[in-house]
Design a protein around this motif. Structure first.
Motif, PDB file in Angstrom:
ATOM      1  N   GLY A 162       0.714  -1.545   0.293  1.00 32.27           N
ATOM      2  CA  GLY A 162      -0.129   0.177   0.009  1.00 32.27           C
ATOM      3  C   GLY A 162       0.661   1.297   0.245  1.00 32.27           C
ATOM      4  O   GLY A 162       2.015   1.295   1.143  1.00 32.27           O
ATOM      5  N   LEU A 164       0.617   4.768   1.117  1.00 31.55           N
ATOM      6  CA  LEU A 164      -0.131   6.024   1.821  1.00 31.55           C
ATOM      7  C   LEU A 164      -0.244   7.591   1.325  1.00 31.55           C
ATOM      8  O   LEU A 164       1.260   8.485   1.183  1.00 31.55           O
ATOM      9  CB  LEU A 164       0.307   5.882   3.921  1.00 31.55           C
ATOM     10  CG  LEU A 164      -0.472   7.181   4.357  1.00 31.55           C
ATOM     11  CD1 LEU A 164      -2.093   6.740   4.301  1.00 31.55           C
ATOM     12  CD2 LEU A 164      -0.180   7.123   5.563  1.00 31.55           C
ATOM     13  N   THR A 185      -1.317  -0.352  -4.222  1.00 33.00           N
ATOM     14  CA  THR A 185      -2.624  -0.035  -4.112  1.00 33.00           C
ATOM     15  C   THR A 185      -2.570   1.522  -3.668  1.00 33.00           C
ATOM     16  O   THR A 185      -1.792   1.637  -2.432  1.00 33.00           O
ATOM     17  CB  THR A 185      -3.836  -0.642  -3.136  1.00 33.00           C
ATOM     18  OG1 THR A 185      -3.939  -2.107  -3.850  1.00 33.00           O
ATOM     19  CG2 THR A 185      -5.135   0.223  -2.645  1.00 33.00           C
ATOM     20  N   PHE A 187      -3.338   4.475  -1.591  1.00 33.59           N
ATOM     21  CA  PHE A 187      -4.655   4.866  -0.582  1.00 33.59           C
ATOM     22  C   PHE A 187      -4.347   6.650  -0.583  1.00 33.59           C
ATOM     23  O   PHE A 187      -3.256   7.536  -0.373  1.00 33.59           O
ATOM     24  CB  PHE A 187      -4.514   4.933   0.698  1.00 33.59           C
ATOM     25  CG  PHE A 187      -4.212   3.210   0.858  1.00 33.59           C
ATOM     26  CD1 PHE A 187      -5.891   2.461   1.089  1.00 33.59           C
ATOM     27  CD2 PHE A 187      -3.524   2.546   0.759  1.00 33.59           C
ATOM     28  CE1 PHE A 187      -5.182   1.669   1.223  1.00 33.59           C
ATOM     29  CE2 PHE A 187      -3.695   1.485   1.104  1.00 33.59           C
ATOM     30  CZ  PHE A 187      -4.941   0.500   1.206  1.00 33.59           C
ATOM     31  N   HIS A 189      -5.699   8.998   0.806  1.00 34.30           N
ATOM     32  CA  HIS A 189      -6.127   9.469   2.193  1.00 34.30           C
ATOM     33  C   HIS A 189      -5.931  11.060   2.513  1.00 34.30           C
ATOM     34  O   HIS A 189      -6.889  11.872   1.917  1.00 34.30           O
ATOM     35  CB  HIS A 189      -4.567   8.898   3.078  1.00 34.30           C
ATOM     36  CG  HIS A 189      -4.524   9.219   4.536  1.00 34.30           C
ATOM     37  ND1 HIS A 189      -5.377   9.066   5.052  1.00 34.30           N
ATOM     38  CD2 HIS A 189      -3.027  10.163   4.652  1.00 34.30           C
ATOM     39  CE1 HIS A 189      -4.644   9.369   6.295  1.00 34.30           C
ATOM     40  NE2 HIS A 189      -3.512   9.595   6.313  1.00 34.30           N
ATOM     41  N   VAL A 210      -7.968   4.171  -3.422  1.00 35.60           N
ATOM     42  CA  VAL A 210      -8.959   3.811  -3.181  1.00 35.60           C
ATOM     43  C   VAL A 210      -8.693   5.271  -2.205  1.00 35.60           C
ATOM     44  O   VAL A 210      -7.890   6.037  -2.046  1.00 35.60           O
ATOM     45  CB  VAL A 210      -8.194   3.148  -2.029  1.00 35.60           C
ATOM     46  CG1 VAL A 210      -9.363   2.295  -0.557  1.00 35.60           C
ATOM     47  CG2 VAL A 210      -8.099   0.794  -1.644  1.00 35.60           C
ATOM     48  N   GLU A 213     -10.023   9.011   3.497  1.00 36.39           N
ATOM     49  CA  GLU A 213      -8.908   9.005   4.277  1.00 36.39           C
ATOM     50  C   GLU A 213      -8.850   7.768   5.224  1.00 36.39           C
ATOM     51  O   GLU A 213      -9.563   6.963   5.973  1.00 36.39           O
ATOM     52  CB  GLU A 213      -9.289   9.961   5.778  1.00 36.39           C
ATOM     53  CG  GLU A 213      -8.287  10.541   6.644  1.00 36.39           C
ATOM     54  CD  GLU A 213      -8.483  11.771   7.315  1.00 36.39           C
ATOM     55  OE1 GLU A 213      -7.976  12.731   8.373  1.00 36.39           O
ATOM     56  OE2 GLU A 213      -9.061  12.285   7.017  1.00 36.39           O
ATOM     57  N   VAL A 214      -7.241   7.041   5.627  1.00 36.87           N
ATOM     58  CA  VAL A 214      -6.915   6.102   6.496  1.00 36.87           C
ATOM     59  C   VAL A 214      -7.109   6.226   8.078  1.00 36.87           C
ATOM     60  O   VAL A 214      -6.510   7.688   8.635  1.00 36.87           O
ATOM     61  CB  VAL A 214      -5.449   5.285   5.503  1.00 36.87           C
ATOM     62  CG1 VAL A 214      -5.182   4.564   7.233  1.00 36.87           C
ATOM     63  CG2 VAL A 214      -5.133   4.949   4.428  1.00 36.87           C
ATOM     64  N   VAL A 227      -5.215  -1.928   6.086  1.00 37.41           N
ATOM     65  CA  VAL A 227      -5.570  -0.572   6.665  1.00 37.41           C
ATOM     66  C   VAL A 227      -6.871  -0.243   6.889  1.00 37.41           C
ATOM     67  O   VAL A 227      -7.817  -1.005   5.692  1.00 37.41           O
ATOM     68  CB  VAL A 227      -5.274   0.073   5.000  1.00 37.41           C
ATOM     69  CG1 VAL A 227      -5.369   1.601   5.146  1.00 37.41           C
ATOM     70  CG2 VAL A 227      -3.200   0.166   5.060  1.00 37.41           C
ATOM     71  N   LEU A 229      -9.973   2.249   6.785  1.00 34.62           N
ATOM     72  CA  LEU A 229     -10.440   3.375   6.471  1.00 34.62           C
ATOM     73  C   LEU A 229     -11.470   3.949   7.459  1.00 34.62           C
ATOM     74  O   LEU A 229     -11.892   3.292   8.267  1.00 34.62           O
ATOM     75  CB  LEU A 229     -11.155   3.036   4.841  1.00 34.62           C
ATOM     76  CG  LEU A 229     -10.408   2.724   3.712  1.00 34.62           C
ATOM     77  CD1 LEU A 229     -10.884   2.628   2.230  1.00 34.62           C
ATOM     78  CD2 LEU A 229      -8.974   3.051   3.425  1.00 34.62           C
ATOM     79  N   ARG A 237      -3.131  -5.175   3.530  1.00 34.75           N
ATOM     80  CA  ARG A 237      -1.791  -5.351   2.843  1.00 34.75           C
ATOM     81  C   ARG A 237      -0.315  -5.587   3.711  1.00 34.75           C
ATOM     82  O   ARG A 237      -0.913  -6.123   4.943  1.00 34.75           O
ATOM     83  CB  ARG A 237      -2.212  -3.850   2.910  1.00 34.75           C
ATOM     84  CG  ARG A 237      -2.652  -2.922   1.691  1.00 34.75           C
ATOM     85  CD  ARG A 237      -1.956  -2.794   0.769  1.00 34.75           C
ATOM     86  NE  ARG A 237      -2.790  -4.295  -0.167  1.00 34.75           N
ATOM     87  CZ  ARG A 237      -3.447  -4.422  -1.075  1.00 34.75           C
ATOM     88  NH1 ARG A 237      -1.961  -4.175  -1.833  1.00 34.75           N
ATOM     89  NH2 ARG A 237      -3.964  -5.624  -2.005  1.00 34.75           N
TER      90      ARG A 237
END
Length: 354
Positions: A162, A164, A185, A187, A189, A210, A213-214, A227, A229, A237
């Motif tokens: 992943g 971020l 992937t 994110f 975020h 994706v 927000e994480v 992870v 969300l 991941r």
């Protein structure tokens, strides 16, 4: 007292520290040790001040370092300290809290209340990685939370990775990590959503995106599970790549009038650095920097090379100073040097009682 401290303290000669060292090196990582080794081999008196907090301590090994591939960081540093001691280098475990110019030398103040004097300073205090504020992330830093694919990519190849997204370089980061795995992937975020061209690039390389927000990282048995969300969805991941803000460890240098400048990449500020010329010389005469404190993105091998360059430059600078003094002494009327020459000419062998 741990083994590291014991070895460091034992490297101070029984008679104590020297009154003035040719060079004091502040920071005992790859850059500092390489600089100290270079100076020691140049027959300079060197003391390394090291607080014992290397940046790469959480890593399993040093990578892309020819001849040292995969060496645990602690093992590499231990070998380096032994090599420096072999050329007369000394060590002390302490933090340097400040420095000032005192006449023709520098005084370095230590956390134990003592101080050192040196003709030249080499500062290799590295950077501090400021991590994104996501619950669970800091606990996995250096194991399942990573930042550099050249340092760790091979070790996590073909795993579920992943990215971020925290800034404008996240798309570049995702495309870079795609070289090591087909399962990447991004994110979004807190970053801006990718534009159409970026979406096309990501899609062409098979990188998933994706939105949202994480909220946190979920773990199982101390390893990254996935992870979570803010919506509650968990996306599994194995690894999460992050972009840290790399802040130069420059507090000591501020006392000498050196302030860090922003480090930018593709228009984004990614950290700070102390500006220096290619040898590591700063705007303050007599002060050099090397390693991540001036070049935060350098890997260990590059930091070590920078330490060698700085050490050689410091030695050359000392030679230039010593030569100026020798010439001045030679030219001075009634100097000791001139008197010796006159005695040799006038008295010849009689001066030696022959």
């Amino acid at each position: 007292m741990n083994e590291r401290t014991e070895h460091a303290m034992n490297s101070i000669p029984e008679g104590g520290r020297q009154e003035i060292y040719d060079a004091v090196v502040i920071g005992g990582g790859a850059a500092g040790l390489s600089g100290a080794l270079t100076l020691g081999r140049a027959r300079r008196s060197v003391l390394v001040v090291d607080a014992g907090h290397p940046r790469n301590a959480p890593a399993d090994g040093v990578h892309a370092y020819l001849g040292r591939e995969g060496t645990p960081p602690g093992e590499l540093l231990a070998a380096g300290r032994a090599e420096v001691r072999g050329y007369g280098g000394e060590f002390i475990t302490a933090a340097a809290t400040g420095a000032e110019r005192d006449g023709g030398v520098f005084r370095v103040f230590l956390s134990d209340g003592s101080d050192l004097r040196a003709r030249r300073l080499l500062v290799t205090t590295g950077v501090v990685d400021e991590l994104p504020d996501v619950p669970g992330l800091a606990d996995l830093w250096g194991s399942d939370v990573l930042h550099c694919p050249y340092c760790h990519g091979w070790e996590v190849r073909d795993r579920a990775i992943g990215i971020l997204g925290t800034g404008p370089l996240a798309v570049h980061q995702a495309l870079l990590w795609r070289q090591w795995s087909a399962d990447v992937t991004l994110f979004v975020h807190t970053m801006d959503e990718p534009d159409e061209d970026q979406y096309e690039e990501l899609a062409a390389r098979g990188v998933s995106v994706v939105i949202g927000e994480v909220a946190s990282l979920e773990t199982r048995d101390g390893r990254l599970l996935g992870v979570r969300l803010a919506s509650g969805t968990l996306i599994r991941r194995h690894v999460l790549a992050v972009a840290t803000k790399m802040t130069a460890g420059a507090e000591l240098l501020a006392s000498l009038g050196l302030e860090p400048t922003d480090l930018e990449m593709a228009g984004a500020v990614i950290g700070s650095r102390i500006a220096a010329d290619p040898t590591g010389a700063t705007d303050v005469p007599g002060v050099w920097v090397a390693g991540n404190v001036t070049s935060p993105t350098d890997q260990v091998v590059a930091a070590a090379a920078a330490g060698v360059r700085a050490g050689a430059a410091i030695n050359a600078d000392l030679i230039a100073e010593e030569t100026r003094r020798a010439v001045a002494e030679r030219r001075a009327p009634f100097s000791a040097h001139l008197e010796r020459e006159v005695c040799e000419v006038v008295l010849g062998d009689r001066r030696h009682g022959l």
